[in-house]
Write a protein that holds these residues in place. Structure first.
Motif, PDB file in Angstrom:
ATOM      1  N   HIS A   1     -27.402   8.025  91.857  1.00  0.00           N
ATOM      2  CA  HIS A   1     -28.988   8.508  91.029  1.00  0.00           C
ATOM      3  C   HIS A   1     -29.447   6.901  90.642  1.00  0.00           C
ATOM      4  O   HIS A   1     -29.072   6.298  90.690  1.00  0.00           O
ATOM      5  N   VAL A   2     -30.453   6.241  91.318  1.00  0.00           N
ATOM      6  CA  VAL A   2     -31.476   4.977  91.570  1.00  0.00           C
ATOM      7  C   VAL A   2     -32.548   5.107  91.000  1.00  0.00           C
ATOM      8  O   VAL A   2     -33.537   6.119  90.809  1.00  0.00           O
ATOM      9  N   LYS A   3     -32.313   4.684  90.058  1.00  0.00           N
ATOM     10  CA  LYS A   3     -33.408   3.879  89.227  1.00  0.00           C
ATOM     11  C   LYS A   3     -34.780   3.242  89.860  1.00  0.00           C
ATOM     12  O   LYS A   3     -34.475   2.346  90.368  1.00  0.00           O
ATOM     13  N   PRO A   4     -36.076   3.003  89.487  1.00  0.00           N
ATOM     14  CA  PRO A   4     -37.380   2.480  89.968  1.00  0.00           C
ATOM     15  C   PRO A   4     -36.911   1.446  89.298  1.00  0.00           C
ATOM     16  O   PRO A   4     -36.494   1.263  88.102  1.00  0.00           O
ATOM     17  N   THR A   5     -36.888   0.460  90.568  1.00  0.00           N
ATOM     18  CA  THR A   5     -37.330  -1.140  89.572  1.00  0.00           C
ATOM     19  C   THR A   5     -38.797  -1.497  89.612  1.00  0.00           C
ATOM     20  O   THR A   5     -38.768  -2.431  88.835  1.00  0.00           O
ATOM     21  N   ARG A   6     -39.659  -1.101  90.143  1.00  0.00           N
ATOM     22  CA  ARG A   6     -41.315  -1.826  89.668  1.00  0.00           C
ATOM     23  C   ARG A   6     -41.413  -0.122  89.103  1.00  0.00           C
ATOM     24  O   ARG A   6     -41.771   0.553  89.508  1.00  0.00           O
ATOM     25  N   PRO A   7     -42.643  -0.037  88.445  1.00  0.00           N
ATOM     26  CA  PRO A   7     -43.301   0.654  87.791  1.00  0.00           C
ATOM     27  C   PRO A   7     -43.624   1.860  88.714  1.00  0.00           C
ATOM     28  O   PRO A   7     -44.287   2.644  88.655  1.00  0.00           O
ATOM     29  N   GLU A   8     -44.553   1.367  90.329  1.00  0.00           N
ATOM     30  CA  GLU A   8     -45.405   2.229  90.544  1.00  0.00           C
ATOM     31  C   GLU A   8     -44.321   3.047  92.126  1.00  0.00           C
ATOM     32  O   GLU A   8     -44.260   3.603  92.770  1.00  0.00           O
ATOM     33  N   GLU A   9     -42.914   2.430  91.787  1.00  0.00           N
ATOM     34  CA  GLU A   9     -41.785   2.980  92.521  1.00  0.00           C
ATOM     35  C   GLU A   9     -41.482   4.771  92.185  1.00  0.00           C
ATOM     36  O   GLU A   9     -41.494   4.651  90.770  1.00  0.00           O
ATOM     37  N   ASN A  10     -40.583   5.039  92.945  1.00  0.00           N
ATOM     38  CA  ASN A  10     -40.246   6.766  92.133  1.00  0.00           C
ATOM     39  C   ASN A  10     -38.900   6.550  92.091  1.00  0.00           C
ATOM     40  O   ASN A  10     -37.943   5.528  92.898  1.00  0.00           O
ATOM     41  N   GLY A  11     -37.923   6.928  91.293  1.00  0.00           N
ATOM     42  CA  GLY A  11     -36.441   6.700  91.370  1.00  0.00           C
ATOM     43  C   GLY A  11     -36.118   7.809  92.478  1.00  0.00           C
ATOM     44  O   GLY A  11     -36.627   8.584  93.396  1.00  0.00           O
ATOM     45  N   GLU A  12     -34.715   8.196  93.292  1.00  0.00           N
ATOM     46  CA  GLU A  12     -34.106   8.392  93.948  1.00  0.00           C
ATOM     47  C   GLU A  12     -33.002   9.045  93.872  1.00  0.00           C
ATOM     48  O   GLU A  12     -31.925   8.601  93.247  1.00  0.00           O
ATOM     49  N   ILE A  13     -32.103  10.290  95.071  1.00  0.00           N
ATOM     50  CA  ILE A  13     -30.840  10.033  94.809  1.00  0.00           C
ATOM     51  C   ILE A  13     -30.632  10.199  96.236  1.00  0.00           C
ATOM     52  O   ILE A  13     -31.136  10.887  97.089  1.00  0.00           O
ATOM     53  N   LYS A  14     -29.462   8.911  96.648  1.00  0.00           N
ATOM     54  CA  LYS A  14     -29.071   8.889  97.538  1.00  0.00           C
ATOM     55  C   LYS A  14     -28.034   9.935  97.291  1.00  0.00           C
ATOM     56  O   LYS A  14     -26.921   9.309  96.691  1.00  0.00           O
ATOM     57  N   ARG A  15     -27.110  10.292  98.355  1.00  0.00           N
ATOM     58  CA  ARG A  15     -25.772  10.197  99.308  1.00  0.00           C
ATOM     59  C   ARG A  15     -24.983   9.321 100.023  1.00  0.00           C
ATOM     60  O   ARG A  15     -26.123   8.682 101.179  1.00  0.00           O
ATOM     61  N   ILE A  16     -24.105   8.805  99.467  1.00  0.00           N
ATOM     62  CA  ILE A  16     -23.255   7.400 100.027  1.00  0.00           C
ATOM     63  C   ILE A  16     -22.288   7.651 100.132  1.00  0.00           C
ATOM     64  O   ILE A  16     -20.921   8.381 100.116  1.00  0.00           O
ATOM     65  N   GLU A  17     -21.433   7.299 101.180  1.00  0.00           N
ATOM     66  CA  GLU A  17     -19.811   7.799 101.981  1.00  0.00           C
ATOM     67  C   GLU A  17     -19.009   6.380 101.013  1.00  0.00           C
ATOM     68  O   GLU A  17     -19.502   5.048 101.474  1.00  0.00           O
ATOM     69  N   PHE A  18     -17.942   7.135 100.197  1.00  0.00           N
ATOM     70  CA  PHE A  18     -17.351   5.920  99.127  1.00  0.00           C
ATOM     71  C   PHE A  18     -16.136   6.039 100.149  1.00  0.00           C
ATOM     72  O   PHE A  18     -16.066   6.349 101.526  1.00  0.00           O
ATOM     73  N   PRO A  19     -16.013   4.485  99.737  1.00  0.00           N
ATOM     74  CA  PRO A  19     -13.951   4.067 100.522  1.00  0.00           C
ATOM     75  C   PRO A  19     -13.226   5.054  99.655  1.00  0.00           C
ATOM     76  O   PRO A  19     -13.231   5.562  99.027  1.00  0.00           O
ATOM     77  N   ILE A  20     -12.108   4.962 100.884  1.00  0.00           N
ATOM     78  CA  ILE A  20     -10.408   5.878 100.929  1.00  0.00           C
ATOM     79  C   ILE A  20      -9.826   5.029 100.695  1.00  0.00           C
ATOM     80  O   ILE A  20      -9.207   3.787 101.924  1.00  0.00           O
ATOM     81  N   HIS A  21      -8.643   5.184  99.873  1.00  0.00           N
ATOM     82  CA  HIS A  21      -7.432   4.144 100.294  1.00  0.00           C
ATOM     83  C   HIS A  21      -6.761   3.795 101.785  1.00  0.00           C
ATOM     84  O   HIS A  21      -6.135   5.441 102.023  1.00  0.00           O
ATOM     85  N   SER A  22      -6.349   3.269 102.070  1.00  0.00           N
ATOM     86  CA  SER A  22      -6.199   3.372 104.044  1.00  0.00           C
ATOM     87  C   SER A  22      -4.204   3.768 103.711  1.00  0.00           C
ATOM     88  O   SER A  22      -4.256   5.042 104.926  1.00  0.00           O
ATOM     89  N   SER A  23      -3.834   4.275 102.531  1.00  0.00           N
ATOM     90  CA  SER A  23      -2.361   4.779 103.585  1.00  0.00           C
ATOM     91  C   SER A  23      -2.673   6.893 102.678  1.00  0.00           C
ATOM     92  O   SER A  23      -1.901   7.196 102.873  1.00  0.00           O
ATOM     93  N   ASN A  24      -4.478   6.903 102.459  1.00  0.00           N
ATOM     94  CA  ASN A  24      -4.741   8.488 102.480  1.00  0.00           C
ATOM     95  C   ASN A  24      -5.572   9.161 104.173  1.00  0.00           C
ATOM     96  O   ASN A  24      -4.991  10.102 104.004  1.00  0.00           O
ATOM     97  N   VAL A  25      -5.016   8.149 104.554  1.00  0.00           N
ATOM     98  CA  VAL A  25      -5.652   8.649 106.614  1.00  0.00           C
ATOM     99  C   VAL A  25      -4.014   7.632 107.099  1.00  0.00           C
ATOM    100  O   VAL A  25      -3.630   7.092 106.864  1.00  0.00           O
ATOM    101  N   ALA A  26      -4.336   8.704 108.707  1.00  0.00           N
ATOM    102  CA  ALA A  26      -3.606   9.035 109.448  1.00  0.00           C
ATOM    103  C   ALA A  26      -4.422   8.572 111.111  1.00  0.00           C
ATOM    104  O   ALA A  26      -5.722   8.944 110.911  1.00  0.00           O
ATOM    105  N   LEU A  27      -3.669   8.176 112.127  1.00  0.00           N
ATOM    106  CA  LEU A  27      -4.447   7.945 113.724  1.00  0.00           C
ATOM    107  C   LEU A  27      -4.737   9.755 113.595  1.00  0.00           C
ATOM    108  O   LEU A  27      -3.389  10.286 112.990  1.00  0.00           O
ATOM    109  N   TYR A  28      -5.885  10.151 114.420  1.00  0.00           N
ATOM    110  CA  TYR A  28      -6.140  11.089 114.708  1.00  0.00           C
ATOM    111  C   TYR A  28      -5.920  10.873 116.263  1.00  0.00           C
ATOM    112  O   TYR A  28      -6.210  10.563 117.357  1.00  0.00           O
ATOM    113  N   GLN A  29      -4.770  11.967 116.936  1.00  0.00           N
ATOM    114  CA  GLN A  29      -4.658  12.581 118.289  1.00  0.00           C
ATOM    115  C   GLN A  29      -5.013  13.678 118.586  1.00  0.00           C
ATOM    116  O   GLN A  29      -4.547  14.586 118.372  1.00  0.00           O
ATOM    117  N   GLU A  30      -5.674  13.670 120.210  1.00  0.00           N
ATOM    118  CA  GLU A  30      -5.627  15.668 120.108  1.00  0.00           C
ATOM    119  C   GLU A  30      -5.119  15.884 120.847  1.00  0.00           C
ATOM    120  O   GLU A  30      -4.340  14.744 121.768  1.00  0.00           O
TER     121      GLU A  30
END
Length: 83
Positions: A54-83
């Motif tokens: 959730h992002v608050k407005p920084t100026r009075p004329e702006e509107n707040g918004e809800i953003k969908r963001i990709e957050f980081p994952i620790h590298s030990s939780n992933v493996a190379l994918y081979q088809e």
């Protein structure tokens, strides 16, 4: 005062490679590596670990918004994918 040591670990994947999530909430999903954060040994993967911010407005004329963001994952939780 002691300085906090920061270890920069070598990550076993590169940007643009396909990886499979092997543990956690997103287990079994596949995505492309978008960014590598070496200081924290974490990865940002396209379409994985999406959180709502959730992002608050920084100026009075702006509107707040809800953003969908990709957050980081620790590298030990992933493996190379081979088809």
């Amino acid at each position: 005062m002691k300085k906090k040591a920061t270890l920069k670990m070598k990550v076993h994947v590169k940007i643009g490679e396909k990886v499979k999530i092997i543990s956690g909430q997103e287990k079994g999903k596949v995505g492309l590596v978008k960014k590598i954060i070496k200081q924290e040994n974490k990865l940002i993967i396209e379409g994985i670990n999406i959180r709502i911010k959730h992002v608050k407005p920084t100026r009075p004329e702006e509107n707040g918004e809800i953003k969908r963001i990709e957050f980081p994952i620790h590298s030990s939780n992933v493996a190379l994918y081979q088809e």
